[in-house]
Design an enzyme around this catalytic site. Structure first.
Site, mmCIF file in Angstrom:
data_model
loop_
_atom_site.group_PDB
_atom_site.id
_atom_site.type_symbol
_atom_site.label_atom_id
_atom_site.label_comp_id
_atom_site.label_asym_id
_atom_site.label_seq_id
_atom_site.Cartn_x
_atom_site.Cartn_y
_atom_site.Cartn_z
ATOM 1 N N SER A 187 1.027 -1.055 -0.174
ATOM 2 C CA SER A 187 0.334 0.113 0.286
ATOM 3 C C SER A 187 0.776 1.623 -0.214
ATOM 4 O O SER A 187 1.589 1.534 -0.959
ATOM 5 C CB SER A 187 -1.168 0.429 1.200
ATOM 6 O OG SER A 187 -1.451 0.946 1.131
ATOM 7 N N THR A 188 0.615 1.887 0.845
ATOM 8 C CA THR A 188 1.593 3.464 0.741
ATOM 9 C C THR A 188 3.088 3.175 1.355
ATOM 10 O O THR A 188 3.935 2.461 1.565
ATOM 11 C CB THR A 188 1.335 3.952 2.008
ATOM 12 O OG1 THR A 188 0.001 3.915 2.367
ATOM 13 C CG2 THR A 188 2.066 5.355 2.171
ATOM 14 N N HIS A 245 -2.741 -1.240 -3.560
ATOM 15 C CA HIS A 245 -4.096 -0.046 -3.220
ATOM 16 C C HIS A 245 -3.749 1.156 -4.031
ATOM 17 O O HIS A 245 -2.649 2.540 -3.639
ATOM 18 C CB HIS A 245 -3.811 0.642 -0.987
ATOM 19 C CG HIS A 245 -4.531 -0.841 -0.919
ATOM 20 N ND1 HIS A 245 -4.262 -0.927 1.102
ATOM 21 C CD2 HIS A 245 -4.603 -1.907 -0.677
ATOM 22 C CE1 HIS A 245 -4.585 -2.258 0.953
ATOM 23 N NE2 HIS A 245 -4.580 -2.733 0.120
ATOM 24 N N ASP A 302 -3.890 -5.138 6.330
ATOM 25 C CA ASP A 302 -4.469 -5.623 4.867
ATOM 26 C C ASP A 302 -3.343 -6.681 4.976
ATOM 27 O O ASP A 302 -1.818 -6.284 4.446
ATOM 28 C CB ASP A 302 -4.945 -4.959 3.666
ATOM 29 C CG ASP A 302 -5.439 -5.897 2.111
ATOM 30 O OD1 ASP A 302 -6.090 -6.744 2.629
ATOM 31 O OD2 ASP A 302 -5.417 -5.005 1.378
ATOM 32 N N MET A 347 0.538 1.135 4.934
ATOM 33 C CA MET A 347 -0.846 1.235 6.284
ATOM 34 C C MET A 347 -1.717 0.092 6.838
ATOM 35 O O MET A 347 -2.213 -0.315 5.477
ATOM 36 C CB MET A 347 -1.098 2.829 6.220
ATOM 37 C CG MET A 347 -2.539 3.461 7.849
ATOM 38 S SD MET A 347 -1.656 3.551 9.006
ATOM 39 C CE MET A 347 -0.652 4.625 9.100
#
Length: 365
Positions: free
Chosen positions: A186-187, A213, A309, A306
């Site tokens: 993600s991030t 994401h 998940d 973050m």
């Protein structure tokens, strides 16, 4: 509680006011000033030392991309970019992340988004998330050329940094059975993916599924950029296509990525079933789909991001068949949330710095 100090940068006075008002609704955020363009932003970052900067990409005098390069070189700070969802906007956004932006927010309707209130909570959440980013890692400048791919001679000698689970699979099984690699991030993920994917050889004996994401409109630009640097083929996944070894399939924004048997092959299945923990695509959904695939050995990788998940999906993977799990280390994660959650399941076999994750994947493939 110490508030997160934010500098808002946008050439539109209306947008500056709107973003300022949204952020100040959070008791955890203080907007310390605004800036009209990249040049103005650089001066104010030097003076005010904000914890986080929100910055528009398209600005006069000095645009967001040029300002970002200077800021990350001279005064590194977590930066959340605001971008349009046009093709050019998506390309610029992926480039911004490579230059060191922590994250980005897609404006709902162009440069002056009167409906920005639709993503108010996302703006607040991403600013708070950015305040926890690993700025030392962000300030590192990834190369814009393809990384050196890894030969068998190199990865056969690799030892894991940390092992938390005994292996119950014989080496002969690993050598003779079909394999599939699935990566969730993600991030900070686009930079991490560049570090990993560009090191994979073209004759990789496994397909690679990736959930990053991202909203719709940006994953294709990410795939194209990675493909231009890589020996493996990198593409945005398409519903119904048969997966091939040596190809990396990135889940399209807004769609869950799943796989299913079609005869003796595996095919991509994309759907828009409900988001999981706010995410579509979701790493958990991909891992769970892969967990029920028979006759495959699976390599699962959880990298920077973050939240948590991927951790529940990892539990499902480990319940069904042979799996090797790799998590990115705290040292190199931009945000250590997702890898930390995966590690906390006690099902991760290796914790590796991002520079060595490709080596670990190849050791099992």
């Amino acid at each position: 509680m110490k508030k997160v100090k934010v500098l808002v940068v946008d050439d539109s006075a209306f947008m500056r006011k709107l973003i300022h008002d949204f952020l100040t609704e959070s008791s955890r955020i203080e907007v310390i000033d605004t800036a009209r363009n990249g040049e103005d932003a650089i001066k104010k970052i030097k003076q005010l030392k904000p914890d986080v900067v929100t910055m528009d990409i398209e600005m006069p005098i000095l645009n967001g991309l040029e300002a970002l390069k200077i800021i990350m070189k001279e005064h590194p700070v977590p930066i959340v970019m605001l971008s349009s969802t046009t093709y050019e906007g998506a390309e610029n956004t992926i480039q911004a992340i490579q230059y060191g932006a922590t994250d980005f927010i897609a404006k709902p309707s162009g440069a002056i988004s009167l409906d920005l209130y639709k993503i108010k909570e996302e703006i607040i959440e991403k600013v708070l998330s950015a305040s926890q980013a690993n700025i030392k890692q962000l300030a590192k400048s990834p190369s814009n050329v393809k990384s050196t791919t890894i030969s068998a001679d190199n990865y056969s000698k690799i030892e894991p940094k940390e092992a938390t689970l005994k292996t119950y699979v014989t080496s002969s099984n690993w050598n003779t059975t079909k394999k599939i690699v699935c990566i969730g991030t993600s991030t900070g993920g686009p930079r991490a993916l560049q570090n990993v994917v560009t090191k994979l050889p073209s004759n990789l004996q496994a397909p690679v599924l990736v959930v990053q994401h991202m909203p719709p409109g940006f994953t294709k630009s990410l795939a194209n950029r990675l493909n231009s640097f890589s020996e493996v083929e990198v593409k945005e996944a398409e519903d119904g296509e048969i997966v091939k070894n040596g190809t990396v399939y990135i889940a399209p924004g807004g769609f869950h990525l799943k796989v299913k048997h079609v005869g003796t092959s595996l095919a991509i299945h994309l759907d828009q079933s409900p988001a999981r923990s706010g995410h579509r695509p979701s790493v958990d959904v991909m891992f769970e789909s892969v967990s029920v695939i028979k006759d495959y050995l699976k390599i699962a990788v959880v990298m920077t991001g973050m939240g948590s998940d991927g951790s529940q999906g990892l539990i499902e993977l480990k319940k069904h068949g042979a799996v090797k799990a790799i998590a990115e280390s705290k040292e190199t994660s931009i945000v250590f949330g997702m890898p930390k959650a995966a590690i906390s399941t006690n099902l991760v076999d290796e914790v590796q710095n991002v520079e060595r994750i490709a080596e670990s994947i190849l050791k099992y493939v």
